[in-house]
Scaffold this motif. Sequence first.
Motif, PDB file in Angstrom:
ATOM      1  N   THR A  31     107.098  62.616  77.339  1.00  0.00           N
ATOM      2  CA  THR A  31     107.450  63.635  78.321  1.00  0.00           C
ATOM      3  C   THR A  31     107.150  65.016  77.760  1.00  0.00           C
ATOM      4  OG1 THR A  31     109.612  62.628  77.877  1.00  0.00           O
ATOM      5  CG2 THR A  31     109.262  63.452  80.051  1.00  0.00           C
ATOM      6  N   PRO A  32     106.755  65.953  78.596  1.00  0.00           N
ATOM      7  CA  PRO A  32     106.540  67.310  78.091  1.00  0.00           C
ATOM      8  C   PRO A  32     107.835  67.864  77.503  1.00  0.00           C
ATOM      9  CG  PRO A  32     105.645  67.084  80.304  1.00  0.00           C
ATOM     10  CD  PRO A  32     106.437  65.836  80.005  1.00  0.00           C
ATOM     11  N   PRO A  33     107.724  68.711  76.488  1.00  0.00           N
ATOM     12  CA  PRO A  33     108.930  69.275  75.871  1.00  0.00           C
ATOM     13  C   PRO A  33     109.618  70.255  76.800  1.00  0.00           C
ATOM     14  CG  PRO A  33     106.973  70.317  74.978  1.00  0.00           C
ATOM     15  CD  PRO A  33     106.503  69.202  75.866  1.00  0.00           C
ATOM     16  N   SER A  34     110.909  70.418  76.582  1.00  0.00           N
ATOM     17  CA  SER A  34     111.657  71.399  77.366  1.00  0.00           C
ATOM     18  C   SER A  34     112.298  72.395  76.414  1.00  0.00           C
ATOM     19  CB  SER A  34     112.726  70.712  78.211  1.00  0.00           C
ATOM     20  OG  SER A  34     113.682  70.097  77.367  1.00  0.00           O
ATOM     21  N   GLY A  35     112.648  73.539  76.933  1.00  0.00           N
ATOM     22  CA  GLY A  35     113.286  74.567  76.129  1.00  0.00           C
ATOM     23  C   GLY A  35     112.506  75.864  76.174  1.00  0.00           C
ATOM     24  N   TRP A  36     113.116  76.879  75.570  1.00  0.00           N
ATOM     25  CA  TRP A  36     112.505  78.197  75.533  1.00  0.00           C
ATOM     26  C   TRP A  36     111.944  78.442  74.139  1.00  0.00           C
ATOM     27  CZ3 TRP A  36     116.754  81.661  78.189  1.00  0.00           C
ATOM     28  CH2 TRP A  36     116.837  81.303  79.534  1.00  0.00           C
ATOM     29  N   PRO A  37     110.798  79.127  74.056  1.00  0.00           N
ATOM     30  CA  PRO A  37     110.231  79.417  72.732  1.00  0.00           C
ATOM     31  C   PRO A  37     111.121  80.381  71.950  1.00  0.00           C
ATOM     32  CG  PRO A  37     108.680  79.973  74.503  1.00  0.00           C
ATOM     33  CD  PRO A  37     109.957  79.581  75.141  1.00  0.00           C
ATOM     34  N   GLN A  79     119.551  69.551  66.866  1.00  0.00           N
ATOM     35  CA  GLN A  79     119.237  68.420  67.729  1.00  0.00           C
ATOM     36  C   GLN A  79     118.694  68.899  69.076  1.00  0.00           C
ATOM     37  OE1 GLN A  79     122.271  69.166  66.594  1.00  0.00           O
ATOM     38  NE2 GLN A  79     123.702  69.247  68.290  1.00  0.00           N
ATOM     39  N   GLU A  80     118.811  70.195  69.364  1.00  0.00           N
ATOM     40  CA  GLU A  80     118.280  70.771  70.598  1.00  0.00           C
ATOM     41  C   GLU A  80     116.957  71.494  70.368  1.00  0.00           C
ATOM     42  OE1 GLU A  80     121.228  73.274  72.360  1.00  0.00           O
ATOM     43  OE2 GLU A  80     122.672  71.647  72.564  1.00  0.00           O
ATOM     44  N   VAL A  81     116.362  71.321  69.199  1.00  0.00           N
ATOM     45  CA  VAL A  81     115.131  72.027  68.830  1.00  0.00           C
ATOM     46  C   VAL A  81     113.950  71.060  68.883  1.00  0.00           C
ATOM     47  CG1 VAL A  81     113.945  73.193  66.927  1.00  0.00           C
ATOM     48  CG2 VAL A  81     116.339  73.698  67.399  1.00  0.00           C
ATOM     49  N   THR A  82     112.807  71.567  69.295  1.00  0.00           N
ATOM     50  CA  THR A  82     111.577  70.791  69.340  1.00  0.00           C
ATOM     51  C   THR A  82     110.452  71.630  68.735  1.00  0.00           C
ATOM     52  OG1 THR A  82     112.296  69.804  71.425  1.00  0.00           O
ATOM     53  CG2 THR A  82     109.991  69.549  70.864  1.00  0.00           C
ATOM     54  N   ILE A  83     109.617  71.000  67.909  1.00  0.00           N
ATOM     55  CA  ILE A  83     108.410  71.663  67.410  1.00  0.00           C
ATOM     56  C   ILE A  83     107.253  71.123  68.226  1.00  0.00           C
ATOM     57  CG2 ILE A  83     106.859  71.974  65.447  1.00  0.00           C
ATOM     58  CD1 ILE A  83     109.256  71.534  63.592  1.00  0.00           C
ATOM     59  N   VAL A  84     106.476  72.031  68.817  1.00  0.00           N
ATOM     60  CA  VAL A  84     105.386  71.637  69.700  1.00  0.00           C
ATOM     61  C   VAL A  84     104.069  72.178  69.148  1.00  0.00           C
ATOM     62  CG1 VAL A  84     104.451  71.779  72.036  1.00  0.00           C
ATOM     63  CG2 VAL A  84     106.921  71.726  71.695  1.00  0.00           C
ATOM     64  N   LEU A 117     110.885  75.346  70.029  1.00  0.00           N
ATOM     65  CA  LEU A 117     111.613  75.511  71.288  1.00  0.00           C
ATOM     66  C   LEU A 117     113.077  75.149  71.077  1.00  0.00           C
ATOM     67  CD1 LEU A 117     109.194  73.652  73.766  1.00  0.00           C
ATOM     68  CD2 LEU A 117     109.081  76.020  72.997  1.00  0.00           C
ATOM     69  N   ALA A 118     113.943  75.828  71.825  1.00  0.00           N
ATOM     70  CA  ALA A 118     115.370  75.493  71.822  1.00  0.00           C
ATOM     71  C   ALA A 118     115.852  75.479  73.264  1.00  0.00           C
ATOM     72  CB  ALA A 118     116.160  76.509  71.004  1.00  0.00           C
ATOM     73  N   GLN A 119     116.920  74.760  73.496  1.00  0.00           N
ATOM     74  CA  GLN A 119     117.495  74.722  74.830  1.00  0.00           C
ATOM     75  C   GLN A 119     118.009  76.119  75.194  1.00  0.00           C
ATOM     76  OE1 GLN A 119     117.226  72.160  76.999  1.00  0.00           O
ATOM     77  NE2 GLN A 119     115.925  71.419  75.324  1.00  0.00           N
ATOM     78  N   PRO A 120     117.935  76.496  76.473  1.00  0.00           N
ATOM     79  CA  PRO A 120     118.270  77.868  76.884  1.00  0.00           C
ATOM     80  C   PRO A 120     119.646  78.361  76.426  1.00  0.00           C
ATOM     81  CG  PRO A 120     117.254  76.686  78.691  1.00  0.00           C
ATOM     82  CD  PRO A 120     117.457  75.690  77.582  1.00  0.00           C
ATOM     83  N   ASP A 147     117.446  85.151  67.158  1.00  0.00           N
ATOM     84  CA  ASP A 147     118.064  86.088  66.200  1.00  0.00           C
ATOM     85  C   ASP A 147     117.987  85.542  64.780  1.00  0.00           C
ATOM     86  OD1 ASP A 147     118.664  87.756  68.311  1.00  0.00           O
ATOM     87  OD2 ASP A 147     120.784  87.164  68.445  1.00  0.00           O
ATOM     88  N   LEU A 148     118.291  84.267  64.606  1.00  0.00           N
ATOM     89  CA  LEU A 148     118.233  83.669  63.271  1.00  0.00           C
ATOM     90  C   LEU A 148     116.807  83.673  62.719  1.00  0.00           C
ATOM     91  CD1 LEU A 148     120.671  80.643  63.685  1.00  0.00           C
ATOM     92  CD2 LEU A 148     120.928  82.548  62.087  1.00  0.00           C
ATOM     93  N   LEU A 149     115.837  83.335  63.559  1.00  0.00           N
ATOM     94  CA  LEU A 149     114.452  83.300  63.094  1.00  0.00           C
ATOM     95  C   LEU A 149     113.912  84.701  62.822  1.00  0.00           C
ATOM     96  CD1 LEU A 149     112.927  80.376  65.182  1.00  0.00           C
ATOM     97  CD2 LEU A 149     113.810  80.365  62.834  1.00  0.00           C
ATOM     98  N   ALA A 150     114.437  85.713  63.512  1.00  0.00           N
ATOM     99  CA  ALA A 150     114.054  87.102  63.204  1.00  0.00           C
ATOM    100  C   ALA A 150     114.555  87.474  61.813  1.00  0.00           C
ATOM    101  CB  ALA A 150     114.617  88.050  64.254  1.00  0.00           C
TER     102      ALA A 150
END
Length: 173
Positions: free
Chosen positions: A20-26, A51-56, A150-153, A161-164
């Motif tokens: 399935t295509p990934p879901s979440g916001w970049p 567990q809500e993170v996806t690498i695409v 990607l992370a869930q909204p 913020d953490l990645l910044a």
Amino acid sequence: MTGAFSGAGRGSQGLPKVPTPPSGWPIGSYNTYKEAHRAVEYLAGNEFPVQEVTIVGVDLMLVERVIGRLSWPKVLGTGALSGAWFGLFVGLLLGLFSPEPMSFAPILVGLGAGVVFGLVFAAVGYATTRSAGREIASASQLVAGRYDVLAQPRNAEKGRDLLAKLAMRPRTD
């Protein structure tokens, strides 16, 4: 490392059963998988619900790296060697269940048969690919032009913020 459909690592509770295509916001974008993985490790270390993170992987490319030139001696030598290993394995198994103790006959028969079959299969394989104009050995890889995290909204802003903060830290590797 886990495969795309293995379900290992996260448990199978949140993974779809079909592709399935990934879901979440970049929340981050990286040039290499290693950088994206480092970002997710950083999120995990800062109590982010990974567990809500996806690498695409985006902009996929098939990269074929040439290993060398194929020739009859190289192909037949490799075929004989690989057949010898398999034949030795089969011969040892047969020797274990042989009614005569300490008999080397099954091992020698297995080794000989393995070499012969290895030579035949290598020759047939090379002859068919050679007729197709293929005289190089290569390895293929599927790589991406970039890797988005990607992370869930509901947690995307916290993740950004953490990645910044991670981007502002000096690299140690």
